[in-house]
Design an enzyme around this catalytic site. Structure first.
Site, mmCIF file in Angstrom:
data_model
loop_
_atom_site.group_PDB
_atom_site.id
_atom_site.type_symbol
_atom_site.label_atom_id
_atom_site.label_comp_id
_atom_site.label_asym_id
_atom_site.label_seq_id
_atom_site.Cartn_x
_atom_site.Cartn_y
_atom_site.Cartn_z
ATOM 1 N N ARG A 157 -23.259 9.168 -118.521
ATOM 2 C CA ARG A 157 -23.364 7.612 -119.177
ATOM 3 C C ARG A 157 -22.514 7.701 -120.381
ATOM 4 O O ARG A 157 -21.709 6.582 -120.660
ATOM 5 C CB ARG A 157 -24.841 7.254 -119.472
ATOM 6 N N ASP A 174 -33.762 6.377 -109.551
ATOM 7 C CA ASP A 174 -33.585 6.635 -108.199
ATOM 8 C C ASP A 174 -35.076 7.309 -107.834
ATOM 9 O O ASP A 174 -34.868 8.773 -107.868
ATOM 10 C CB ASP A 174 -32.361 7.520 -107.687
ATOM 11 N N SER A 179 -14.443 8.022 -128.873
ATOM 12 C CA SER A 179 -14.913 7.076 -129.797
ATOM 13 C C SER A 179 -16.462 6.697 -129.838
ATOM 14 O O SER A 179 -17.000 6.424 -130.741
ATOM 15 C CB SER A 179 -14.457 5.539 -129.876
ATOM 16 N N HIS A 193 -25.954 5.669 -110.802
ATOM 17 C CA HIS A 193 -27.564 5.646 -111.138
ATOM 18 C C HIS A 193 -28.424 6.320 -110.245
ATOM 19 O O HIS A 193 -29.546 5.891 -110.127
ATOM 20 C CB HIS A 193 -27.714 3.963 -111.159
ATOM 21 N N SER A 200 -35.753 11.298 -106.406
ATOM 22 C CA SER A 200 -34.361 12.103 -106.457
ATOM 23 C C SER A 200 -33.673 11.938 -107.545
ATOM 24 O O SER A 200 -32.396 11.800 -107.575
ATOM 25 C CB SER A 200 -33.613 11.896 -104.931
ATOM 26 N N ASP A 258 -11.577 7.883 -125.512
ATOM 27 C CA ASP A 258 -10.884 8.370 -126.562
ATOM 28 C C ASP A 258 -11.848 8.778 -127.593
ATOM 29 O O ASP A 258 -11.660 9.139 -128.713
ATOM 30 C CB ASP A 258 -10.177 7.253 -127.374
ATOM 31 N N PRO A 293 -21.109 -3.498 -119.543
ATOM 32 C CA PRO A 293 -21.639 -4.559 -118.837
ATOM 33 C C PRO A 293 -23.279 -4.439 -119.153
ATOM 34 O O PRO A 293 -23.851 -3.487 -119.155
ATOM 35 C CB PRO A 293 -21.093 -4.028 -117.375
ATOM 36 N N ASN A 295 -26.479 1.093 -126.577
ATOM 37 C CA ASN A 295 -26.434 2.517 -126.929
ATOM 38 C C ASN A 295 -27.869 3.376 -126.261
ATOM 39 O O ASN A 295 -27.808 4.529 -126.298
ATOM 40 C CB ASN A 295 -26.490 2.886 -128.381
ATOM 41 N N VAL A 343 -14.956 1.217 -123.736
ATOM 42 C CA VAL A 343 -14.468 1.011 -125.199
ATOM 43 C C VAL A 343 -13.317 1.651 -125.676
ATOM 44 O O VAL A 343 -13.511 2.726 -125.897
ATOM 45 C CB VAL A 343 -15.946 1.077 -126.088
ATOM 46 N N HIS A 375 -19.637 5.036 -121.091
ATOM 47 C CA HIS A 375 -19.370 4.332 -122.535
ATOM 48 C C HIS A 375 -18.323 4.492 -123.152
ATOM 49 O O HIS A 375 -17.602 3.635 -123.728
ATOM 50 C CB HIS A 375 -20.705 4.504 -123.234
HETATM 51 C C1 HEM Z 1 -22.019 -1.347 -113.324
HETATM 52 C C2 HEM Z 1 -22.290 -1.669 -114.541
HETATM 53 C C3 HEM Z 1 -23.336 -0.878 -115.369
HETATM 54 C C4 HEM Z 1 -24.167 -1.416 -115.734
HETATM 55 C C5 HEM Z 1 -24.747 -2.785 -115.910
HETATM 56 C C6 HEM Z 1 -25.231 -0.037 -116.111
HETATM 57 C C7 HEM Z 1 -26.163 -0.467 -117.134
HETATM 58 C C8 HEM Z 1 -27.061 0.542 -117.352
HETATM 59 C C9 HEM Z 1 -28.369 0.723 -118.152
HETATM 60 C C10 HEM Z 1 -28.934 -0.691 -118.384
HETATM 61 C C11 HEM Z 1 -28.972 1.735 -117.981
HETATM 62 C C12 HEM Z 1 -30.226 1.961 -118.824
HETATM 63 C C13 HEM Z 1 -30.131 2.461 -120.034
HETATM 64 C C14 HEM Z 1 -31.691 2.839 -120.701
HETATM 65 O O1 HEM Z 1 -32.431 1.812 -120.363
HETATM 66 O O2 HEM Z 1 -31.890 3.813 -121.395
HETATM 67 C C15 HEM Z 1 -27.972 2.699 -117.238
HETATM 68 C C16 HEM Z 1 -28.286 4.098 -117.258
HETATM 69 C C17 HEM Z 1 -27.389 4.928 -116.829
HETATM 70 N N1 HEM Z 1 -26.092 4.469 -116.338
HETATM 71 FE FE1 HEM Z 1 -25.470 2.771 -116.054
HETATM 72 N N2 HEM Z 1 -24.818 0.957 -115.725
HETATM 73 C C18 HEM Z 1 -23.335 0.497 -115.229
HETATM 74 C C19 HEM Z 1 -22.499 1.521 -114.724
HETATM 75 C C20 HEM Z 1 -22.373 2.601 -114.802
HETATM 76 C C21 HEM Z 1 -21.548 3.689 -114.580
HETATM 77 C C22 HEM Z 1 -19.997 3.413 -114.278
HETATM 78 C C23 HEM Z 1 -21.934 4.937 -114.948
HETATM 79 C C24 HEM Z 1 -21.261 6.345 -114.743
HETATM 80 C C25 HEM Z 1 -20.246 6.574 -114.006
HETATM 81 C C26 HEM Z 1 -23.264 4.775 -115.375
HETATM 82 C C27 HEM Z 1 -24.196 5.888 -115.635
HETATM 83 C C28 HEM Z 1 -25.481 5.547 -115.849
HETATM 84 C C29 HEM Z 1 -26.441 6.953 -116.001
HETATM 85 C C30 HEM Z 1 -26.090 8.228 -115.389
HETATM 86 C C31 HEM Z 1 -27.664 6.406 -116.673
HETATM 87 C C32 HEM Z 1 -29.094 7.159 -116.843
HETATM 88 C C33 HEM Z 1 -28.922 7.330 -118.659
HETATM 89 C C34 HEM Z 1 -30.018 8.345 -118.841
HETATM 90 O O3 HEM Z 1 -30.715 8.854 -117.930
HETATM 91 O O4 HEM Z 1 -30.406 8.346 -119.984
HETATM 92 N N3 HEM Z 1 -23.613 3.571 -115.247
HETATM 93 N N4 HEM Z 1 -27.029 2.163 -117.067
HETATM 94 C C1 LIG Z 2 -28.780 3.320 -131.516
HETATM 95 O O1 LIG Z 2 -28.637 2.098 -132.336
HETATM 96 C C2 LIG Z 2 -30.014 2.125 -133.229
HETATM 97 C C3 LIG Z 2 -29.673 0.789 -133.895
HETATM 98 O O2 LIG Z 2 -29.060 -0.285 -133.232
HETATM 99 C C4 LIG Z 2 -29.888 3.346 -133.844
HETATM 100 O O3 LIG Z 2 -31.143 3.159 -134.846
HETATM 101 C C5 LIG Z 2 -30.282 4.326 -133.059
HETATM 102 O O4 LIG Z 2 -30.236 5.664 -133.763
HETATM 103 C C6 LIG Z 2 -28.923 4.479 -132.055
HETATM 104 N N1 LIG Z 2 -29.183 5.454 -130.991
HETATM 105 C C7 LIG Z 2 -28.310 6.758 -130.974
HETATM 106 C C8 LIG Z 2 -28.533 7.778 -129.973
HETATM 107 O O5 LIG Z 2 -27.254 6.732 -131.748
#
Ligand code: HEM
Ligand SMILES: *[C@@H]1O[C@H](CO)[C@@H](O)[C@H](O)[C@H]1NC(C)=O
Ligand SMILES: *[C@@H]1O[C@H](CO)[C@@H](O)[C@H](O)[C@H]1NC(C)=O
Ligand SMILES: *[C@@H]1O[C@H](CO)[C@@H](O)[C@H](O)[C@H]1NC(C)=O
Ligand SMILES: *[C@@H]1O[C@H](CO)[C@@H](O)[C@H](O)[C@H]1NC(C)=O
Ligand SMILES: *[C@@H]1O[C@H](CO)[C@@H](O)[C@H](O)[C@H]1NC(C)=O
Length: 326
Positions: A63, A246, A77, A194, A249, A75, A164, A95, A71, A67
């Site tokens: 993830r 998921d 960032s 995901h 799994s 790079d 997104p 974030n 953005v 990100h």
């Molecule tokens: C298609 C648009 C996408 C949307 C709207 C989206 C949105 C999100 C959101 C809302 C989360 C949960 C974050 C949280 O609640 O902590 C998430 C988790 C995640 N996303 Fe996406 N995502 C997208 C595409 C992608 C892409 C392209 C990748 C990587 C190639 C990705 C990889 C991941 C991974 C691995 C997690 C799990 C993170 C964790 O376990 O902390 N996502 N995503």
């Molecule tokens: C995410 O942003 C919040 C402020 O919106 C900040 O308090 C938090 O530390 C940030 N989390 C990470 C992992 O940088």
């Protein structure tokens, strides 16, 4: 000029332009082969060591890479810390749950010792994503091109504008990806990320409790699954509980995400949206084949890793991934 000489020139021209085309972004395989031969091995060994004791890290790095690339291009960032004067990407609303920055720091420290100011933070992110996810296979499962350089700007507002939202519909997602030069296939394949990791309740709880503002659930969400999710996410405002994306799994990098989607068990609206269009549904159906998914992922993650990269003399090689060089 003899005609065979002209032919040779044409052949040479075609060959060079097509090989340039294959590396349009200016990144290449093994960029550090001469300048820092141990670079990739160092990333792998530190990342594998940390993943061995923390199974949540592969999702964090995958993830983080997404990100970073969405953005300002890939790079590095996403790694920059906020300062008194600037709120950085990592402190933006989307974030939530970004993590693993300490591991990137460890890798950078080791690489600065071995090859000062040579390996970019942006490449470390790309390699860490690959190596962390590959740990379960004990071998790299996609190739990472390198040669990215580090950007010098990181702004929260740009993360808010480019990442997104989980409530996006299909058209919005297609546009968000097209803005990065990625197509519908890339959108579907990369959403397969995901298959690992977790989501916070408030990223989808509207689907459980108040989908259209009438206290209703999202009809496209499997009713059995929705009932289960309501036992985990007890209210619309729960922003601390997480659930696996998921279930069953969620630490295996596989194509099970797509089988879930077909059962109405995609967690976010953005996941379910992939079945609201004929073109993307076709891709989903194809990815129900495990081999097709891994092959397609190799390709789409390479495309993602080329988004807006800085190469040559653009940008810099940061000494500390959290701070722009002074
Ligand atoms: C298609 C648009 C996408 C949307 C709207 C989206 C949105 C999100 C959101 C809302 C989360 C949960 C974050 C949280 O609640 O902590 C998430 C988790 C995640 N996303 Fe996406 N995502 C997208 C595409 C992608 C892409 C392209 C990748 C990587 C190639 C990705 C990889 C991941 C991974 C691995 C997690 C799990 C993170 C964790 O376990 O902390 N996502 N995503
Ligand atoms: C995410 O942003 C919040 C402020 O919106 C900040 O308090 C938090 O530390 C940030 N989390 C990470 C992992 O940088
Ligand atoms: C913040 O801005 C002030 C005034 O513009 C400047 O003097 C200072 O050096 C800046 N600090 C950082 C960390 O950029
Ligand atoms: C559900 O949504 C409607 C319309 O947005 C809103 O008026 C209502 O307060 C929401 N219900 C809850 C429990 O938040
Ligand atoms: C979670 O919600 C509470 C109450 O609305 C709020 O104070 C807090 O800042 C939120 N936390 C996060 C991480 O968004
Ligand atoms: C809902 O999910 C269950 C498994 O949890 C599955 O057996 C069922 O077929 C799904 N329903 C639909 C409409 O896909």
């Amino acid at each position: 000029m003899s005609s065979s000489y002209v032919l040779l020139l044409i052949l040479l021209y075609t060959f060079t332009t097509s090989s340039v085309g294959a590396q349009a972004a200016g990144v290449e395989k093994g960029f550090y082969k001469k300048s820092c031969p141990q670079a990739e091995q160092t990333v792998q060994s530190i990342v594998w060591d940390r993943v061995a004791s923390n199974g949540a890290l592969p999702a964090k790095f995958l993830r983080m890479f997404f990100h970073d690339c969405f953005v300002r291009g890939c790079d590095g960032s996403v790694l920059i810390d906020s300062t008194a004067n600037n709120t950085a990407e990592k402190d933006a609303t989307p974030n939530k749950s970004l993590a693993g920055f300490d591991v990137i720091d460890d890798v950078k420290t080791a690489l600065e010792k071995a090859c000062p100011q040579t390996v970019s933070c942006a490449d470390i992110v790309a390699l860490a994503a690959r190596d962390s996810v590959s740990f379960q296979f004990k071998k790299p499962i996609w190739e990472v091109q390198t040669g990215r350089r580090d950007g010098t700007t990181s702004q929260a507002s740009e993360a808010n504008a480019n990442i997104p939202s989980p409530s996006s519909d299909f058209t919005t997602l297609v546009n968000d990806f097209a803005n990065k030069g990625l197509d519908v296939k890339d959108l579907v394949v990369l959403s397969g990320a995901h298959t690992i990791g977790v989501g916070h309740c408030n990223a989808f709880s509207k689907r459980l409790y108040n989908f259209t503002g009438k206290g209703d659930a999202d009809p496209s969400l499997n009713a059995t699954y929705a009932a289960f999710l309501r036992t985990q996410c007890k209210s619309l405002s729960d922003n601390t509980t997480t659930v696996p994306m998921d279930p069953g799994s969620s630490t295996d990098f596989d194509n099970h995400y797509f089988a879930n989607l077909k059962l109405g068990q995609g967690l976010f609206q953005s996941d379910a949206a992939l079945l609201t269009d004929g073109r993307s549904t076709k891709v989903v159906n194809k990815l129900l084949d495990a081999g097709d998914f891994l092959d397609a992922f190799k390709n789409s993650i390479r495309n993602m890793g080329e988004v807006g990269v800085l190469t040559g003399s653009s940008g810099e090689i940061r000494k500390n991934c959290r701070v722009v060089n002074s």
